[in-house]
Design a protein around this motif. Structure first.
Motif, PDB file in Angstrom:
ATOM      1  N   UNK A   1       0.846  -1.192   0.000  1.00 27.35           N
ATOM      2  CA  UNK A   1       0.000   0.000   0.000  1.00 27.35           C
ATOM      3  C   UNK A   1       0.884   1.246   0.000  1.00 27.35           C
ATOM      4  N   UNK A   2       0.501   2.229  -0.800  1.00 27.98           N
ATOM      5  CA  UNK A   2       1.363   3.380  -1.052  1.00 27.98           C
ATOM      6  C   UNK A   2       0.560   4.672  -0.919  1.00 27.98           C
ATOM      7  N   UNK A   3       1.206   5.706  -0.393  1.00 28.26           N
ATOM      8  CA  UNK A   3       0.658   7.062  -0.436  1.00 28.26           C
ATOM      9  C   UNK A   3       1.691   7.977  -1.087  1.00 28.26           C
ATOM     10  N   UNK A   4       1.245   8.782  -2.050  1.00 20.63           N
ATOM     11  CA  UNK A   4       2.127   9.707  -2.740  1.00 20.63           C
ATOM     12  C   UNK A   4       1.510  11.093  -2.733  1.00 20.63           C
ATOM     13  N   UNK A   5       2.371  12.105  -2.726  1.00 19.89           N
ATOM     14  CA  UNK A   5       1.950  13.498  -2.899  1.00 19.89           C
ATOM     15  C   UNK A   5       2.249  13.886  -4.339  1.00 19.89           C
ATOM     16  N   UNK A   6       1.243  14.382  -5.053  1.00 24.43           N
ATOM     17  CA  UNK A   6       1.394  14.804  -6.443  1.00 24.43           C
ATOM     18  C   UNK A   6       1.483  16.328  -6.483  1.00 24.43           C
ATOM     19  N   UNK A   7       2.586  16.836  -7.015  1.00 26.81           N
ATOM     20  CA  UNK A   7       2.857  18.266  -6.970  1.00 26.81           C
ATOM     21  C   UNK A   7       2.942  18.847  -8.386  1.00 26.81           C
ATOM     22  N   UNK A   8       2.672  20.137  -8.547  1.00 27.60           N
ATOM     23  CA  UNK A   8       2.806  20.766  -9.870  1.00 27.60           C
ATOM     24  C   UNK A   8       4.256  20.858 -10.301  1.00 27.60           C
ATOM     25  N   UNK A   9       4.459  21.002 -11.607  1.00 22.60           N
ATOM     26  CA  UNK A   9       5.814  20.959 -12.159  1.00 22.60           C
ATOM     27  C   UNK A   9       6.636  22.185 -11.824  1.00 22.60           C
ATOM     28  N   UNK A  10       6.007  23.308 -11.516  1.00 25.99           N
ATOM     29  CA  UNK A  10       6.755  24.546 -11.316  1.00 25.99           C
ATOM     30  C   UNK A  10       7.202  24.750  -9.872  1.00 25.99           C
ATOM     31  N   UNK A  11       7.005  23.737  -9.020  1.00 30.09           N
ATOM     32  CA  UNK A  11       7.354  23.897  -7.614  1.00 30.09           C
ATOM     33  C   UNK A  11       8.850  23.788  -7.366  1.00 30.09           C
ATOM     34  N   UNK A  12       9.553  23.009  -8.198  1.00 33.25           N
ATOM     35  CA  UNK A  12      10.992  22.778  -8.031  1.00 33.25           C
ATOM     36  C   UNK A  12      11.731  23.352  -9.230  1.00 33.25           C
ATOM     37  N   UNK A  13      12.878  23.978  -8.976  1.00 30.22           N
ATOM     38  CA  UNK A  13      13.675  24.572 -10.034  1.00 30.22           C
ATOM     39  C   UNK A  13      14.185  23.505 -11.002  1.00 30.22           C
ATOM     40  N   UNK A  14      14.277  23.880 -12.283  1.00 32.49           N
ATOM     41  CA  UNK A  14      14.733  22.953 -13.315  1.00 32.49           C
ATOM     42  C   UNK A  14      16.138  22.443 -13.016  1.00 32.49           C
ATOM     43  N   UNK A  15      17.010  23.300 -12.503  1.00 34.08           N
ATOM     44  CA  UNK A  15      18.388  22.883 -12.222  1.00 34.08           C
ATOM     45  C   UNK A  15      18.417  21.761 -11.190  1.00 34.08           C
ATOM     46  N   UNK A  16      17.573  21.865 -10.159  1.00 32.07           N
ATOM     47  CA  UNK A  16      17.518  20.820  -9.139  1.00 32.07           C
ATOM     48  C   UNK A  16      16.937  19.534  -9.715  1.00 32.07           C
TER      49      UNK A  16
END
Length: 346
Positions: free
Chosen positions: A302-317
């Motif tokens: 059984x799994x729980x995941x958080x789904x986040x928008x693409x712009x939350x983390x910098x492209x370089x990271x």
């Protein structure tokens, strides 16, 4: 030659881990979730004073060898129990916890090695009303929490640690002799923990609990996890049953995922790759490489995941993270970086 080492577990309550009728106490601020412990731990008493964990288990050990012959040995350490903070309006109170005696079975001795085990735990003094399956069908006493650690010292200087058993709740993290995070319990099961009848199915009864152990994720992933969970917009939390597919290779999608709990299998071009456990960040390569999923991710538990928008983390990271996730490019079959194993305490 004298060998010395230690292993430490810290146990804490992550956000979104509590379910059912007790969750409002957390969401209303009467009691609280915990911040993730640090990558490197320091003095446990200082951390306890700062409410840095719910409880800790530290196993220390030493052994002296003459060649491969074990000459003498010893072990120590034990439980460091925290407290539970409760707040009603402007008032706050801390409930001290009840500690159980540390369990240290006789060490196992082999040819050129000795293995130590230690179980430590207890329960909070805060009342915890819950249903049980036998009369009077209601218990006010909190279930027990614990971890069982192992430490094996070898004549050649090696020290191997293990999380051999643990309560289904809360989250358990394990730190090595350098006090750096190394292992995690892969699954929390609040419902199973809350249904605990008594001490029978604990190390203080007649059995320990199976624990699924995964390697710790990278420091970069832990940094990103904080951004996803506390960076502004609340992520969407998804739950999957064992066997369900999170994403399929080749599908168009651009979400970023943080694995909160459980273990995911990874498959690329019908080839199985190392599993991933809690704290892993997934999906960055679809963002960077044209919006198509590069792997199939299937829930092994059984799994729980958080789904986040693409712009939350910098492209370089994201690019740095992606470099570490190109495991299918390796021509050498490597041991899983997040290898999961099930071990039963003896």
């Amino acid at each position: 030659m004298r060998i010395e080492s230690h292993v430490t577990s810290l146990s804490w309550i992550p956000s979104e881990a509590v379910k059912g009728y007790t969750k409002p106490a957390f969401t209303m601020g009467i009691t609280h979730y915990d911040d993730p412990p640090p990558d490197v731990i320091g003095d446990l008493e200082t951390m306890r004073g700062a409410d840095g964990f719910r409880f800790a288990n530290r196993l220390t050990a030493w052994a002296e060898f003459d060649g491969d012959r074990l000459v003498s040995y010893g072990n120590g350490g034990g439980l460091v129990m925290g407290s539970t903070s409760v707040r009603l309006g402007p008032l706050g109170v801390r409930f001290a916890a009840f500690s159980l005696p540390d369990l240290r079975p006789e060490p196992e001795v082999g040819d050129g090695w000795v293995r130590f085990r230690q179980s430590a735990g207890g329960r909070t003094a805060l009342p915890f009303p819950r249903r049980v399956s036998h009369p009077p069908y209601l218990r006010m006493q909190s279930p027990l929490v614990w971890t069982t650690l192992s430490l094996t010292l070898h004549a050649d200087g090696r020290a191997e640690m293990g999380l051999d058993g643990a309560s289904p709740f809360p989250r358990h993290w394990v730190y090595g002799a350098d006090d750096r995070l190394a292992l995690k319990a892969g699954v929390t099961d609040f419902a199973r923990w809350a249904a605990q009848q008594g001490a029978e199915h604990t190390p203080w009864g007649f059995e320990d609990s199976l624990v699924l152990v995964t390697a710790a994720e990278t420091a970069l992933e832990r940094e990103m996890s904080t951004r996803i969970m506390r960076g502004g917009a609340k992520p969407r939390i998804r739950s999957l049953k064992a066997g369900e597919v999170l994403v399929r290779q080749g599908e168009p999608s651009s979400s970023l995922f943080l694995l909160l709990d459980g273990v995911l299998g990874v498959e690329v071009n019908d080839r199985s790759l190392p599993e991933v456990g809690p704290g892993a960040i997934l999906g960055e390569r679809a963002i960077l490489e044209g919006g198509l999923r590069t792997a199939t991710l299937t829930a092994l538990t059984p799994v729980r995941v958080a789904e986040a928008p693409t712009d939350l983390i910098e492209i370089e990271a994201l690019s740095r993270l992606a470099e570490g996730h190109r495991r299918e490019d390796s021509s050498v079959s490597e041991a899983p970086a997040s290898e999961a194993r099930v071990s039963e305490a003896r």
